[in-house]
Design an enzyme around this catalytic site. Structure first.
Site, mmCIF file in Angstrom:
data_model
loop_
_atom_site.group_PDB
_atom_site.id
_atom_site.type_symbol
_atom_site.label_atom_id
_atom_site.label_comp_id
_atom_site.label_asym_id
_atom_site.label_seq_id
_atom_site.Cartn_x
_atom_site.Cartn_y
_atom_site.Cartn_z
ATOM 1 N N SER A 170 0.829 -1.204 0.000
ATOM 2 C CA SER A 170 0.000 0.000 0.000
ATOM 3 C C SER A 170 0.866 1.258 0.000
ATOM 4 C CB SER A 170 -0.961 -0.054 1.197
ATOM 5 O OG SER A 170 -1.975 0.911 1.087
ATOM 6 N N ASP A 190 -10.281 -5.708 -3.040
ATOM 7 C CA ASP A 190 -9.698 -4.656 -2.201
ATOM 8 C C ASP A 190 -10.612 -3.429 -2.241
ATOM 9 O OD1 ASP A 190 -8.093 -2.482 -1.244
ATOM 10 O OD2 ASP A 190 -6.278 -3.596 -1.755
ATOM 11 N N HIS A 208 -7.370 -6.074 1.172
ATOM 12 C CA HIS A 208 -6.177 -5.249 1.401
ATOM 13 C C HIS A 208 -5.384 -5.688 2.637
ATOM 14 C CE1 HIS A 208 -4.079 -1.572 0.197
ATOM 15 N NE2 HIS A 208 -4.025 -1.170 1.461
#
Length: 282
Positions: A149, A225, A258
């Site tokens: 991320s 996600d 995620h």
């Protein structure tokens, strides 16, 4: 450097360490897994940069990298994501996507962030120098980098700035174009100011457009996600790499989100992928 803790794992040693950072002006904590090594053997290094809200502990506790690293003979280093401690400013509204835990791997130029929020210098220069001096069993002539991320953004930008240092770069659900998504616009605007031209050196897609190059990139992204469409936009990286002649493998993983359930599922793949490149002759 102070040793916070060590534990035996997969024949190697998982350690957590702290030191006083000149880059951030704070105490910084990081973790290092050293795989089992024969006498005189030195291990190549895989850096892992974590995402928003995380410390070194998230991947250390949940990343499931140690078995693969032990098998491949690779050391695994996980820094923190921001400075911490008394006097370190945080988001005025207490939001989780800016300030503490959200350093975005840049050197802030705006007040009140500029004094402590210097994570680019910390991760790119200060911590590697400390690793060289304190961990002689690691071979820092062979390094690779990955991240998740916000940390995927960090891994991509640091690798693009240092193509001769890192043999390979990969990412899990990275923020590939922070200048084009809300998380990045908030962070880069807050840390670097309103001049968007200054953001381009902290934006992987913009850096590639401006001529930065690596040989290849591996990206895993879950198609379930929640942040995919608004914040991550991996198709922008794939397009920029295609235009630049960079070999980009983007693997959309069905049903994954995620979280570290996603990261831990594909971590061993990334360790092995980096291991092939770390052990190859250059």
């Amino acid at each position: 450097m102070k040793t916070v803790s060590t534990a035996r794992a997969h024949g190697g040693t998982q350690g957590v360490y702290s030191h006083e950072s000149t880059a951030t002006g704070t105490t910084m904590t990081f973790s290092v897994f050293v795989p089992p090594l024969d006498e005189g053997q030195r291990a190549p290094v895989l850096w892992y940069l974590s995402g928003l809200t995380c410390t070194h502990a998230n991947v250390t506790d949940k990343g499931e990298f140690r078995a693969a690293c032990a098998e491949a003979g690779i050391a695994f280093i996980a820094p923190d994501t921001s400075p911490r401690g008394e006097g370190v400013p945080d988001d005025p509204q207490g939001a989780w996507d800016f300030g503490l835990g959200a350093g975005f791997y840049v050197d802030a130029t705006e007040e009140p962030w500029a004094k402590h929020y210097r994570m680019r210098s910390y991760v790119e220069d200060e911590l590697p120098a400390l690793i060289v001096s304190e961990f002689p069993m690691l071979d820092c002539s062979r390094q690779s980098i990955t991240g998740h991320s916000m940390g995927g953004h960090g891994a991509l930008t640091i690798a693009l700035r240092n193509p001769d240092r890192f043999r390979s770069v990969s990412a899990f659900a990275p923020i590939v174009a922070p200048g084009q998504v809300p998380w990045g616009e908030k962070a880069l605007g807050g840390y670097l100011g309103d001049d968007r031209s200054a953001w381009r050196a902290a934006d992987a897609v913009a850096m590639i457009e401006d001529g930065a190059r690596v040989k290849e990139v591996l990206v895993d992204q879950g198609d379930a996600d929640n942040f995919l469409a608004e914040q991550l936009r991996p198709e922008l990286l794939a397009r920029a790499c295609a235009d630049a002649g960079i070999d980009c493998t983007l693997r959309m993983q069905p049903g994954y989100d995620h979280s570290y359930h996603f990261i831990s599922t594909f971590m061993a793949d990334h360790v092995r992928w980096h291991g092939e490149r770390l052990k190859a002759d250059r």
